[in-house]
Each structure stands twice: as structure tokens, then as C-alpha cells.
Design an enzyme around this catalytic site. Structure first.
Site, PDB file in Angstrom:
ATOM      1  N   CYS A 111      48.261  45.592 -12.655  1.00 33.13           N
ATOM      2  CA  CYS A 111      47.012  45.079 -12.085  1.00 33.13           C
ATOM      3  C   CYS A 111      45.799  45.511 -12.899  1.00 33.13           C
ATOM      4  O   CYS A 111      44.954  44.694 -13.248  1.00 33.13           O
ATOM      5  CB  CYS A 111      46.864  45.550 -10.641  1.00 33.13           C
ATOM      6  SG  CYS A 111      45.319  45.015  -9.874  1.00 33.13           S
TER       7      CYS A 111
ATOM      8  N   CYS B  97      45.543  41.629 -12.636  1.00 32.29           N
ATOM      9  CA  CYS B  97      44.464  41.171 -11.746  1.00 32.29           C
ATOM     10  C   CYS B  97      43.066  41.471 -12.268  1.00 32.29           C
ATOM     11  O   CYS B  97      42.203  40.586 -12.292  1.00 32.29           O
ATOM     12  CB  CYS B  97      44.601  41.817 -10.368  1.00 32.29           C
ATOM     13  SG  CYS B  97      46.272  42.148  -9.820  1.00 32.29           S
TER      14      CYS B  97
ATOM     15  N   LYS C 128      42.109  39.808 -15.732  1.00 31.63           N
ATOM     16  CA  LYS C 128      42.182  38.356 -15.548  1.00 31.63           C
ATOM     17  C   LYS C 128      41.000  37.859 -14.719  1.00 31.63           C
ATOM     18  O   LYS C 128      40.399  36.823 -15.040  1.00 31.63           O
ATOM     19  CB  LYS C 128      43.498  38.002 -14.869  1.00 31.63           C
ATOM     20  CG  LYS C 128      43.686  36.525 -14.584  1.00 31.63           C
ATOM     21  CD  LYS C 128      44.964  36.317 -13.796  1.00 31.63           C
ATOM     22  CE  LYS C 128      44.883  37.015 -12.453  1.00 31.63           C
ATOM     23  NZ  LYS C 128      46.143  36.965 -11.703  1.00 31.63           N
TER      24      LYS C 128
ATOM     25  N   TYR D 214      50.487  30.915  -9.807  1.00 25.59           N
ATOM     26  CA  TYR D 214      49.087  31.345  -9.830  1.00 25.59           C
ATOM     27  C   TYR D 214      48.651  31.803 -11.216  1.00 25.59           C
ATOM     28  O   TYR D 214      47.519  31.527 -11.638  1.00 25.59           O
ATOM     29  CB  TYR D 214      48.823  32.417  -8.767  1.00 25.59           C
ATOM     30  CG  TYR D 214      49.420  33.768  -9.026  1.00 25.59           C
ATOM     31  CD1 TYR D 214      48.674  34.767  -9.640  1.00 25.59           C
ATOM     32  CD2 TYR D 214      50.722  34.073  -8.645  1.00 25.59           C
ATOM     33  CE1 TYR D 214      49.204  36.026  -9.882  1.00 25.59           C
ATOM     34  CE2 TYR D 214      51.261  35.322  -8.877  1.00 25.59           C
ATOM     35  CZ  TYR D 214      50.513  36.294  -9.486  1.00 25.59           C
ATOM     36  OH  TYR D 214      51.041  37.537  -9.732  1.00 25.59           O
TER      37      TYR D 214
ATOM     38  N   GLU E 282      45.600  29.972 -13.162  1.00 24.79           N
ATOM     39  CA  GLU E 282      44.417  30.782 -13.451  1.00 24.79           C
ATOM     40  C   GLU E 282      44.077  30.746 -14.933  1.00 24.79           C
ATOM     41  O   GLU E 282      42.916  30.528 -15.315  1.00 24.79           O
ATOM     42  CB  GLU E 282      44.645  32.223 -12.972  1.00 24.79           C
ATOM     43  CG  GLU E 282      44.618  32.343 -11.459  1.00 24.79           C
ATOM     44  CD  GLU E 282      45.048  33.695 -10.940  1.00 24.79           C
ATOM     45  OE1 GLU E 282      44.671  34.043  -9.817  1.00 24.79           O
ATOM     46  OE2 GLU E 282      45.784  34.414 -11.656  1.00 24.79           O
TER      47      GLU E 282
ATOM     48  N   HIS F 263      23.940  29.231   8.787  1.00 25.02           N
ATOM     49  CA  HIS F 263      23.519  28.047   8.020  1.00 25.02           C
ATOM     50  C   HIS F 263      22.342  28.378   7.091  1.00 25.02           C
ATOM     51  O   HIS F 263      21.484  29.175   7.458  1.00 25.02           O
ATOM     52  CB  HIS F 263      23.091  26.953   9.018  1.00 25.02           C
ATOM     53  CG  HIS F 263      22.658  25.690   8.368  1.00 25.02           C
ATOM     54  ND1 HIS F 263      23.546  24.797   7.810  1.00 25.02           N
ATOM     55  CD2 HIS F 263      21.419  25.158   8.186  1.00 25.02           C
ATOM     56  CE1 HIS F 263      22.875  23.772   7.328  1.00 25.02           C
ATOM     57  NE2 HIS F 263      21.580  23.970   7.530  1.00 25.02           N
TER      58      HIS F 263
ATOM     59  N   GLU G 228      30.192  28.437   6.927  1.00 19.13           N
ATOM     60  CA  GLU G 228      29.947  27.911   8.271  1.00 19.13           C
ATOM     61  C   GLU G 228      30.946  26.816   8.634  1.00 19.13           C
ATOM     62  O   GLU G 228      31.173  26.537   9.815  1.00 19.13           O
ATOM     63  CB  GLU G 228      28.518  27.393   8.399  1.00 19.13           C
ATOM     64  CG  GLU G 228      28.220  26.121   7.631  1.00 19.13           C
ATOM     65  CD  GLU G 228      26.786  25.636   7.837  1.00 19.13           C
ATOM     66  OE1 GLU G 228      26.394  25.427   9.013  1.00 19.13           O
ATOM     67  OE2 GLU G 228      26.071  25.480   6.839  1.00 19.13           O
TER      68      GLU G 228
END
Length: 449
Positions: free
Chosen positions: A43, A48, A51, A179, A183, A438, A443
């Protein structure tokens, strides 16, 4: 006095191994951790963290283009320096590596910068031939990228090497559709490469919500990323000009400058000596463990990707924590693998938690599905047609939210908080009762119909 050199010997100083080492030491155990490469593991060093930093850097290509519509006088051609991004990312990796190392040392953990292999239920041998003994051994060696067996496979790279490239390739073929493949497809495309993504099936991101991955496929193709489905390698050949010609089943050959394999990951159990202690592996080479992370040898445990349960850093960390608390802290605990959120840092990113619509229908038979399909405000003003999609899957009997799946700007950040609500078993009615914040993209979570 203990009959062993250590109470705990950990092999592998990645996310799971460092957490287990630190916590066990805090509980009073005498701990050593052996790491043959660098403290931090996949990682931090080659996964992770670097990356995600590359993905952030790559996204500036769109941000700079969009900025013109917001009044910023940005040159039509902005100069990009791959060495600057690459070297700054690697410098951050060095910093985190140092922080992990300092944390272990401050807790009194002995760090041994060598490969270690198991020689028995309570013993390991270091690369220099030294033998060490321990009451408990924890295997936390992670996994490595799989490379397909085809002629010329040695000409390709994996995600490990992608962080050290001398330049961004002008043309790159990425094999895989998970993934990691998606990515890096987004990263290299944003940095100016022509990207071809090749997959042996017709699907990308298998296991994610179908509508969300279909939306990513549409957006990726609209951006100019090419896809080759039902394609398997027949061979990779280096041409006289240094380019690579890739031959594949069901498609014409393509010529690129770089081939990257992102075709899954394999547990790092080969040559680890586990057979000497009777540690059993599954058919994929992963260590078999029970709920307490114990292998088929009572004194040997395993956590993280080497067990091939859920290959996510936060899961490995929790497994390491649970192991140390249970074995050395007199606080028995286990990891709950239900409703684990995950994200794909593609362009745009994907995030999801809980069951997909197909999974929920298969399990319950009848579900209610709500969605919101919209253009984020930034995309509207920027003149970008890219749309976000949020999807909520609910139990039609209880109204409980079973799954939440999203694609669009910042959805991993949005989903982290929403995942708490899904994990807690909140209902669609409770979401509806919450006043919208908002104007935000988030939302839409409380406005879905």
C-alpha cells in the site's frame, strides 16, 4: 523467562504486519519483524498511496482545462513534467516509509531487514543463515502482481514498475479490467498516453454494480480509451524500433510502447517454507486461516493479502489489530467482513458498499432500487457532458438500505460517511428525513427517487 527469542516474529512489514507488531509490543510482547524490501508494504511503497497521488496529479489535466470556463487564464498547452510528479511521489513514499519505521522502533519492535522463511512451528531462518525462534509467528507477506504465461511476457511491466518509468509512454496496453487496470488507464490517459485496455472477458470491474461500471465504460470510451474484450494474449514481440507488438485472440495485433499487466495478484507464499510447519494453502496459494487468523499450525497465524480474503489495506490493518489483541492483549476480537466499502480511483472514481442489485435480488428476491443521474455543477459550467450516477438498493419489506453505489467526482469521500449509515442498517426513509445540504453532489443521497 521465555524459551524463545521472541514472543512474536512477524514476516512482512506491510499494513497488517506493522499494525500487529506495534499492538503486540504495546501489550508487552517481545516482537521482531522481518522485511526483505521496505517497511510499509504494498500500500505505502507500490500501491494505494503512490497510485492515489498519481491519480490526483493526472486529474489536473481536466481541472486545468475546466478552469478556463471559470475565468482562469490557463495556457492552451500546459507543460507537464512526469519526472517532477514521479519523484515527488517517490519522496512522499520515502517519508511514509520513515514514519512506519519510526513507529515500530518507538514501540521497541526489532526490525530485521532480511528475508525470513519458516523452518518449523516456532522457528524462522534469516537470509544470512541466522535462526530465530518465537512463541508465535505471523505471516503478513502480502501478494504480488500476476503475470500471464505468454511468449514475450518478460517485455511487460506491472504496477510495481509503473511508479518508476522514465517517461509516460505514448501508447500503452493494459491487460486486465479490475480496479488496478482501470485506475492506471485513467492516469496514463490523463497524462497524454493513448490507452488500450485488454480483457479476457466482456466485463470490467466484476463484482461492482453493473450500472456503475457500465457508466465508467461509457465515459472511458468517450474520453478516448480503447477496449479489447474477449482478448487473451498470444504473444508480445519487440520490434526493431523498440516498440512492442501484442498479438491477441479475437483481435488484430496492436503496436504500443509499453505493456502493463494488471491481471490479479498472487499470495507471496512460494518459497516461504510453510510446509515445514504443516501450514496448508488453498488452490491459489493463499494461507488457510480461521476466524482468529490461525493457520493449520497452532503457533502460526496470517493476516492480509496472503490469506486472499479481502485484499484491502484497511482490512489487513483490522486483521493485524484483532490478532494482536486476541493473542497478546487478552481481548478476543475478530473482523466483521460485512459491508466493507471500497473505491476505484478511476476517472471519474467509483465507490460502493453493501450488495449490488443483482446480489440483493439473488438473496432476497424482491428489492427496491432508487437512483440519481445528474451532471455535477462543475461539469455543467465547464461544458463537460460527463454525468454522475448514484444508486441505492433497498429491502422492499423493511426499507433497509442494502447497498449504495456511486460514480462521479469525489464519491469515495462521500461514500465513507454514507457507508456508516449502510453498516448501521438505516432505512431509505431515514435518509429521506435528512435535510439536503445544498448545493452539493452528496445531497443526491437524500433526494433519490
Amino acid at each position: 523467562m521465555s524459551d524463545f527469542d521472541y514472543d512474536l516474529f512477524v514476516i512482512g512489514a506491510g499494513s497488517g504486519g506493522t499494525r500487529a507488531s506495534r499492538v503486540a509490543a504495546a501489550h508487552g510482547a517481545k516482537v521482531a519483524v522481518a522485511e526483505e524490501y521496505r517497511v510499509g508494504g504494498t500500500c505505502v511503497i507500490r500501491g494505494c498511496v503512490p497510485k492515489k497521488l498519481l491519480a490526483i496529479g493526472a486529474h489536473f489535466a481536466e481541472d486545468l482545462s475546466d478552469a478556463k470556463r471559470f475565468g482562469w487564464q490557463v495556457p492552451d498547452q500546459c507543460e507537464f513534467s512526469w519526472p517532477t510528479l514521479r519523484d515527488n511521489v517517490l519522496a512522499e513514499v520515502d517519508r511514509i516509509n520513515g514514519a512506519y519505521t519510526n513507529t515500530l522502533e518507538s514501540h521497541g519492535v526489532d526490525i530485521i531487514n532480511q528475508r525470513a522463511v519458516v523452518t518449523g512451528p516456532n522457528s524462522v531462518r534469516l537470509a544470512d543463515g541466522t535462526e530465530k525462534t518465537a512463541g508465535k509467528i505471523l505471516i503478513a507477506v502480502g501478494a504480488h502482481p500476476a503475470v500471464p504465461e505468454c511468449e514475450g511476457h518478460e517485455l511487460g511491466i506491472t504496477s510495481n514498475e509503473a511508479f518508476h518509468l522514465p517517461a509516460v509512454p505514448k501508447r500503452i496496453l493494459i491487460a486486465g479490467a479490475g480496479y488496478i487496470a482501470n485506475e492506471f488507464a485513467g492516469i496514463f490517459h490523463q497524462l497524454g498516453a493513448h490507452v488500450i485496455l485488454m480483457n479476457r472477458s466482456k466485463e470490467i470491474l466484476r463484482g461492482y454494480e453493473l450500472a456503475i461500471r457500465d457508466r465508467l465504460l461509457q465515459i472511458s470510451m468517450m474520453k478516448g480509451i480503447e477496449f479489447r474484450f474477449d482478448a487473451t494474449f498470444q504473444g508480445i514481440e519487440k520490434l526493431d524500433d523498440g516498440c512492442l507488438q501484442v498479438s491477441m485472440a479475437n483481435h488484430e495485433p496492436v503496436v504500443v510502447d509499453c505493456v502493463m499487466f494488471a491481471t490479479g495478484r498472487v499470495p507471496n507464499t512460494h518459497g516461504l517454507g510453510l510446509e515445514s510447519a504443516g501450514v496448508e494453502l488453498d488452490d491459489k496459494g493463499a494461507i488457510k486461516v480461521d476466524e482468529a487468523n490461525r493457520s493449520t499450525c497452532d503457533s502460526i497465524y496470517a493476516v492480509g493479502d496472503v490469506t486472499n480474503r479481502v485484499q484491502l489495506t484497511p482490512v489487513a490493518i483490522r486483521e493485524g489489530q484483532a490478532f494482536a489483541d486476541t493473542v497478546f492483549g487478552n481481548k478476543p476480537s475478530s473482523v466483521d467482513y460485512d459491508c466493507i466499502p471500497s473505491a476505484v480511483f478511476s476517472h471519474p472514481p467509483i465507490a460502493g458498499v453493501g450488495m449490488t442489485e443483482a446480489e440483493a435480488k439473488s438473496k432476497l428476491g424482491s428489492v427496491k432500487v432508487y437512483s440519481s443521474d445528474f451532471r455535477p455543477m462543475k461539469n455543467v459550467l465547464a461544458g463537460r457532458d460527463e454525468r454522475a450516477l448514484y444508486k441505492m438498493v433497498c429491502d422492499s419489506e423493511t426499507d433497509r438500505i442494502l447497498g449504495l453505489h456511486m460514480i462521479g467526482p469525489d464519491v469515495p469521500e462521500i461514500l465513507q460517511a454514507a457507508a456508516i449509515a449502510v453498516k448501521a442498517g438505516l432505512t431509505k426513509t431515514q435518509f429521506d428525513a435528512t435535510v439536503a445540504l445544498h448545493p452539493t453532489m452528496a445531497e443526491e443521497l437524500v433526494l433519490m427517487r
